[in-house]
Structure formats: C-alpha cells, structure tokens
Design an enzyme around this catalytic site. Structure first.
Site, PDB file in Angstrom:
ATOM      1  N   CYS A 137     -36.556 -22.285 -12.194  1.00  0.00           N
ATOM      2  CA  CYS A 137     -37.853 -22.766 -12.715  1.00  0.00           C
ATOM      3  C   CYS A 137     -38.362 -24.033 -12.054  1.00  0.00           C
ATOM      4  O   CYS A 137     -39.563 -24.304 -12.079  1.00  0.00           O
ATOM      5  CB  CYS A 137     -37.760 -23.101 -14.197  1.00  0.00           C
ATOM      6  N   HIS A 179     -38.201 -15.478 -20.254  1.00  0.00           N
ATOM      7  CA  HIS A 179     -38.737 -14.910 -19.015  1.00  0.00           C
ATOM      8  C   HIS A 179     -37.746 -13.903 -18.410  1.00  0.00           C
ATOM      9  O   HIS A 179     -36.543 -13.970 -18.682  1.00  0.00           O
ATOM     10  CB  HIS A 179     -38.935 -16.028 -17.972  1.00  0.00           C
TER      11      HIS A 179
END
Ligand SMILES: CN(C)C(=N)NCCC[C@H](N)C(=O)O
Length: 247
Positions: free
Chosen positions: A241, A160
């Site tokens: 996250c 990501h």
C-alpha cells in the site's frame, strides 16, 4: 535503476486513518515516520528512485498511495477511491504521474476503485470486488486496458484484494484462500505473509511481521528484504500500500 517508487510521507493525523476489519490501536507518529523512511530506503537500495507526492497532512490515509493510481505501461489510471474521504488524495498523485510523463486517465461517474484491489500478474489484472471497488469501475478499467485480461475476484472479510493475495516474481499467487475466490494459492505461514512487493529479479519486500513466510520464500530461492511497518499495519496497511512502483 529499476524505476520510480511513488510514495508519500505519513502526516500528523495518520492515527485517524480508516479502519474496516481491525480495532483501533494507538499509533506512534514518530515511529511511523521512521518506519516509512526505512521502507523508502529499502526500495531505494533495490534501485527504485523515490518520488514523493505532496504531503497531505489533513488526509490520514494519504501515505497509502497504492489506492490512488494503477499503472499499466505508460498509462496511469487515477482511481476514484471507494471511501469518499480518500478522494482528495488523488489530485496530488495526478500531478506526480503527469510530471513523470505518464498519460493520466480516470475512473469516473459512479465507478469506485481502490488500487489495493488491483493485482497485476503478467497480462492478467485481477480486481477485487470489495466495499471500495465496484463493478462499474471494473468495467471502466477493462475498457481503459483493452490489451490486458481483467478478472473480477470476489472477496470475503478483507479490505482489499491485496490484503489477501499478491504475486511472487514468477507469478505464483500467495494468499489467504479463506478470503479470496482464487484457486491454487500458496498459503503463507502468517496473514502478513500474503503481502509481497516484487522488487525486480528474485528480490521481494515483505513486512517483518511475517518471518516464517519470509523464511519459506528464502527456501524457494527468493531474496527477501523485510521492513517493520507495524504502525501502518494498525491501520490495515501492508507493504504494497505504501508505494506505487513505476518501471
Ligand atoms: C492493500 N491495501 C490494504 C491497501 N492498498 N490499502 C490500505 C489502506 C488502509 C486505509 N486505512 C484504508 O482503510 O483505506
């Protein structure tokens, strides 16, 4: 109180979480639970009230709530995760954000977006073009956030955008220039030093696995709070996250 921290406890299948760029290693579920509790406690100490999404014990990656929703003001953009097996995580997060009074909208159709690819810095929203996030979703996001400047960013060799770059409280981007097509990055001493959660004021949350970066940021005048999230790092997770902060 700074706001709300949306989180979700890890379940018994955490060790089965998806991997893209690292080898599978044994994960200790008991340790993961204790680390998650300590992570949430650190957010709470910094004034963020934890709100838990429903447990999702059959969904190994469900504690990585960041990937399911992007918050901009009072708008919650529910994502359509790029990995099909993660899509069922979104429904329970939708209930939470609606319960908090946010307006929920969705990425739809062929668009795929993971919240881990979305880095908000002031008026700018950087969005990583990754294996999980496509151009269709980036266009949809730009249309949903007309008041923001949405900037697509090419990635190389990372899961990501926020695996490679995050922002300090003053907006300075800290990250790994080798993996992300952005200039002017402050290069961290360790890979995990690219992951910073601004907690409000000069406080930031970081992983214990980046002690040299933490020391360098302390020297810059930041107050760094560290948490050990080793079991989540084995699953390509990082400090960003595990929560969605809603001011
Ligand atoms: C910024 N990052 C890295 C995230 N927001 N999410 C990590 C998800 C990890 C999970 N095993 C997966 O592969 O989906």
């Amino acid at each position: 109180m700074s706001g709300i921290a949306l989180v979700r406890k890890p379940g018994p299948r955490l060790a089965d979480g998806l991997l893209s760029y690292v080898q599978r290693e044994p994960v200790d579920p008991g340790l993961a639970t204790r680390q998650h509790d300590a992570y949430v406690a650190a957010l709470a100490d910094a004034g963020w009230r934890p709100v838990y999404a429903e447990p999702a014990d059959d969904l190994p990656d469900a504690p990585f709530v960041e990937d399911t929703v992007v918050i901009s003001g009072r708008l919650a953009v529910l994502t359509r995760p790029g990995a099909e097996e993660r899509r069922p995580e979104v429904a329970s997060v939708a209930s939470v954000v609606r319960g908090l009074g946010l307006k929920a909208v969705r990425i739809t159709g062929s668009g795929t977006l993971d919240g881990g690819d979305v880095l908000q810095v002031g008026p700018t929203v950087y969005v990583g073009r990754s294996a999980r996030t496509n151009d269709e979703a980036i266009s949809q996001l730009a249309a949903l956030l007309p008041e923001r400047r949405v900037v697509p960013v090419d990635l190389d060799g990372v899961l990501h955008l926020k695996s490679a770059v995050t922002a300090l409280p003053d907006g300075t981007l800290i990250g790994l220039a080798a993996h992300v097509n952005l200039s002017g990055l402050l290069e961290p001493a360790e890979e995990a030093g690219a992951h910073v959660v601004p907690l409000g004021g000069d406080r930031v949350l970081m992983a214990a696995s980046a002690p040299r970066t933490a020391a360098a940021l302390e020297k810059r005048g930041l107050k760094v709070i560290t948490v050990d999230i080793s079991e989540f790092e084995k699953l390509e997770g990082c400090v960003t996250c595990l929560s969605v902060l809603i001011p």
